[in-house]
Design a protein around this motif. Sequence first.
Motif, PDB file in Angstrom:
ATOM      1  N   LEU A 169       0.818  -1.206   0.000  1.00  0.00           N
ATOM      2  CA  LEU A 169       0.000   0.000   0.000  1.00  0.00           C
ATOM      3  C   LEU A 169       0.856   1.263   0.000  1.00  0.00           C
ATOM      4  CD1 LEU A 169      -2.845  -1.099   2.452  1.00  0.00           C
ATOM      5  CD2 LEU A 169      -2.968  -0.871  -0.022  1.00  0.00           C
ATOM      6  N   SER A 170       2.020   1.211   0.643  1.00  0.00           N
ATOM      7  CA  SER A 170       2.919   2.371   0.617  1.00  0.00           C
ATOM      8  C   SER A 170       3.409   2.640  -0.802  1.00  0.00           C
ATOM      9  CB  SER A 170       4.109   2.134   1.552  1.00  0.00           C
ATOM     10  OG  SER A 170       3.687   2.011   2.892  1.00  0.00           O
ATOM     11  N   ASP A 171       3.754   1.579  -1.532  1.00  0.00           N
ATOM     12  CA  ASP A 171       4.186   1.746  -2.923  1.00  0.00           C
ATOM     13  C   ASP A 171       3.058   2.272  -3.793  1.00  0.00           C
ATOM     14  OD1 ASP A 171       6.636   0.791  -2.149  1.00  0.00           O
ATOM     15  OD2 ASP A 171       6.321  -1.239  -2.944  1.00  0.00           O
ATOM     16  N   ILE A 172       1.833   1.834  -3.519  1.00  0.00           N
ATOM     17  CA  ILE A 172       0.683   2.310  -4.298  1.00  0.00           C
ATOM     18  C   ILE A 172       0.462   3.801  -4.072  1.00  0.00           C
ATOM     19  CG2 ILE A 172      -1.835   2.156  -4.475  1.00  0.00           C
ATOM     20  CD1 ILE A 172      -1.571  -0.855  -3.992  1.00  0.00           C
ATOM     21  N   VAL A 173       0.641   4.267  -2.831  1.00  0.00           N
ATOM     22  CA  VAL A 173       0.507   5.697  -2.554  1.00  0.00           C
ATOM     23  C   VAL A 173       1.593   6.484  -3.286  1.00  0.00           C
ATOM     24  CG1 VAL A 173       0.631   7.477  -0.770  1.00  0.00           C
ATOM     25  CG2 VAL A 173      -0.623   5.362  -0.329  1.00  0.00           C
ATOM     26  N   LEU A 174       2.829   6.020  -3.198  1.00  0.00           N
ATOM     27  CA  LEU A 174       3.936   6.725  -3.851  1.00  0.00           C
ATOM     28  C   LEU A 174       3.787   6.740  -5.363  1.00  0.00           C
ATOM     29  CD1 LEU A 174       6.910   5.443  -1.658  1.00  0.00           C
ATOM     30  CD2 LEU A 174       5.802   7.681  -1.572  1.00  0.00           C
ATOM     31  N   ALA A 175       3.148   5.716  -5.920  1.00  0.00           N
ATOM     32  CA  ALA A 175       2.933   5.679  -7.374  1.00  0.00           C
ATOM     33  C   ALA A 175       1.929   6.735  -7.828  1.00  0.00           C
ATOM     34  CB  ALA A 175       2.452   4.294  -7.790  1.00  0.00           C
ATOM     35  N   GLN A 176       1.204   7.349  -6.895  1.00  0.00           N
ATOM     36  CA  GLN A 176       0.221   8.378  -7.224  1.00  0.00           C
ATOM     37  C   GLN A 176       0.763   9.791  -7.020  1.00  0.00           C
ATOM     38  OE1 GLN A 176      -3.929   7.283  -5.734  1.00  0.00           O
ATOM     39  NE2 GLN A 176      -2.719   5.777  -4.603  1.00  0.00           N
ATOM     40  N   THR A 177       2.080   9.923  -6.962  1.00  0.00           N
ATOM     41  CA  THR A 177       2.701  11.229  -6.720  1.00  0.00           C
ATOM     42  C   THR A 177       2.283  12.266  -7.757  1.00  0.00           C
ATOM     43  OG1 THR A 177       4.606  10.140  -5.702  1.00  0.00           O
ATOM     44  CG2 THR A 177       4.889  12.423  -6.412  1.00  0.00           C
ATOM     45  N   HIS A 178       2.192  11.852  -9.008  1.00  0.00           N
ATOM     46  CA  HIS A 178       1.857  12.793 -10.082  1.00  0.00           C
ATOM     47  C   HIS A 178       0.398  12.736 -10.505  1.00  0.00           C
ATOM     48  CE1 HIS A 178       6.135  13.537 -10.425  1.00  0.00           C
ATOM     49  NE2 HIS A 178       6.356  12.246 -10.624  1.00  0.00           N
ATOM     50  N   LEU A 179      -0.270  11.607 -10.267  1.00  0.00           N
ATOM     51  CA  LEU A 179      -1.668  11.471 -10.677  1.00  0.00           C
ATOM     52  C   LEU A 179      -2.362  10.447  -9.786  1.00  0.00           C
ATOM     53  CD1 LEU A 179      -3.892  12.172 -12.799  1.00  0.00           C
ATOM     54  CD2 LEU A 179      -3.119  10.153 -14.070  1.00  0.00           C
ATOM     55  N   TRP A 180      -3.440  10.885  -9.123  1.00  0.00           N
ATOM     56  CA  TRP A 180      -4.194   9.946  -8.297  1.00  0.00           C
ATOM     57  C   TRP A 180      -4.831   8.882  -9.181  1.00  0.00           C
ATOM     58  CZ3 TRP A 180      -7.323  13.655  -4.588  1.00  0.00           C
ATOM     59  CH2 TRP A 180      -6.404  14.324  -3.760  1.00  0.00           C
ATOM     60  N   PHE A 181      -4.910   7.671  -8.680  1.00  0.00           N
ATOM     61  CA  PHE A 181      -5.428   6.545  -9.453  1.00  0.00           C
ATOM     62  C   PHE A 181      -6.929   6.621  -9.691  1.00  0.00           C
ATOM     63  CE2 PHE A 181      -1.771   3.453  -8.276  1.00  0.00           C
ATOM     64  CZ  PHE A 181      -0.998   4.007  -9.288  1.00  0.00           C
ATOM     65  N   ILE A 182      -7.624   7.560  -9.045  1.00  0.00           N
ATOM     66  CA  ILE A 182      -9.052   7.702  -9.309  1.00  0.00           C
ATOM     67  C   ILE A 182      -9.303   8.126 -10.751  1.00  0.00           C
ATOM     68  CG2 ILE A 182      -9.159  10.120  -8.565  1.00  0.00           C
ATOM     69  CD1 ILE A 182     -11.947   9.564  -7.464  1.00  0.00           C
ATOM     70  N   VAL A 183      -8.301   8.751 -11.391  1.00  0.00           N
ATOM     71  CA  VAL A 183      -8.459   9.195 -12.780  1.00  0.00           C
ATOM     72  C   VAL A 183      -8.325   8.021 -13.756  1.00  0.00           C
ATOM     73  CG1 VAL A 183      -7.585  10.728 -14.574  1.00  0.00           C
ATOM     74  CG2 VAL A 183      -7.674  11.513 -12.195  1.00  0.00           C
ATOM     75  N   PRO A 184      -7.188   7.295 -13.773  1.00  0.00           N
ATOM     76  CA  PRO A 184      -7.111   6.161 -14.712  1.00  0.00           C
ATOM     77  C   PRO A 184      -7.913   4.947 -14.277  1.00  0.00           C
ATOM     78  CG  PRO A 184      -5.103   6.273 -13.411  1.00  0.00           C
ATOM     79  CD  PRO A 184      -5.923   7.473 -13.036  1.00  0.00           C
ATOM     80  N   GLN A 185      -8.264   4.870 -12.993  1.00  0.00           N
ATOM     81  CA  GLN A 185      -8.981   3.704 -12.472  1.00  0.00           C
ATOM     82  C   GLN A 185     -10.341   4.101 -11.903  1.00  0.00           C
ATOM     83  OE1 GLN A 185      -8.125   0.249 -12.354  1.00  0.00           O
ATOM     84  NE2 GLN A 185      -6.850   1.079 -13.992  1.00  0.00           N
ATOM     85  N   PHE A 186     -11.062   4.948 -12.635  1.00  0.00           N
ATOM     86  CA  PHE A 186     -12.342   5.407 -12.107  1.00  0.00           C
ATOM     87  C   PHE A 186     -13.338   4.257 -11.968  1.00  0.00           C
ATOM     88  CE2 PHE A 186     -16.611   7.277 -12.518  1.00  0.00           C
ATOM     89  CZ  PHE A 186     -16.572   8.166 -11.451  1.00  0.00           C
ATOM     90  N   LEU A 187     -13.351   3.336 -12.931  1.00  0.00           N
ATOM     91  CA  LEU A 187     -14.251   2.186 -12.825  1.00  0.00           C
ATOM     92  C   LEU A 187     -13.896   1.327 -11.618  1.00  0.00           C
ATOM     93  CD1 LEU A 187     -14.640   1.033 -16.551  1.00  0.00           C
ATOM     94  CD2 LEU A 187     -16.265   2.317 -15.150  1.00  0.00           C
ATOM     95  N   GLY A 188     -12.600   1.132 -11.397  1.00  0.00           N
ATOM     96  CA  GLY A 188     -12.178   0.382 -10.218  1.00  0.00           C
ATOM     97  C   GLY A 188     -12.544   1.085  -8.931  1.00  0.00           C
TER      98      GLY A 188
END
Length: 318
Positions: A169-188
């Motif tokens: 989960l820490s890596d997942i947060v850091l991967a959103q530094t430039h773009l939150w995943f709600i944008v590319p993963q809105f369906l998810g």
Amino acid sequence: MTIGFGIFQIIVSLFVLLSTAAFLTWVERRLLAVWQDRYGPNRVGPFGLLQAVADGVKMLFKQDWTPPFADRPVFVLAPAIGMVTVLLGFAVIPVTSGWSLAGGLNVGVLFFLAMTSLGVYSVVLAGWASNNKFALLGGMRAAAQMVSYEVFMGLSLLGTVMLAHSFSLSDIVLAQTHLWFIVPQFLGFVTFLLAGIAETHRLPFDLPEGENELGAGFHTEYSGMKFGMFFIAEYAGIVLIAAMVTTLFLGGWLGPVLPPLVWFVLKTGVLICFFILLRAALPRPRYDQLMAFGWKVLLPVCLLNVAVTGAVMLLVSP
């Protein structure tokens, strides 16, 4: 991280979680009052803030009765399972970069899914051990609903894991530094949110309790602190799902200007208020509608999201 600091984190986290779960009873009643244009708790303490304390004291001193026809060991164990699994789910959530009980467990997503899966045993065993037909019906409803929506919850996270290349989960947060995943993963995001509401059997997906036709469903025969444990587990479950949505799709503790902890609390708090708004705004569906919605709508959406995410990653990869 030293053992002493780890124990300190556990004690502080448990105190905050249990206090938050109790406080949410007041928050929910006040927000429902605002949205439904009526008064909420306003007599016990300033703004009714001590109402949660009064309810807790009342619960402690109520008679803790066990039906003579119940399977006593299982009857007592069931609420404990629900409460423990929810609290264990918080162990892998990174509140900030330096505050995570499990120390950045590299399979945090899988651990969270495992704890939510074990939670179904609580309601099923409670319904069965009560030896009450209404409780048993509630337990069976819970088994079908929670097991089904666990499938959609797990599938909704595949796209996020693929983008972050990690189950941590820490890596997942850091991967959103430039773009939150709600944008590319809105369906998810939408699928996980709906599955989370169903997993915590909150309105409008509170079919396992179904007070209109089942009295109180799986916890019909419970009283005193055993009922209180179900109550605390439900509100702690709301916080858990809101915190997971924040971590997986809303950038976790990331944000400008404000301290990381403040960002995490703000995002989680807004989601909790949204859960409460759903209770005020939506009617409960029929049970067949709930199950059909999951298998006929959410499952295809999850599979589509995984397929599209995989295809886009293959196209843009060097």
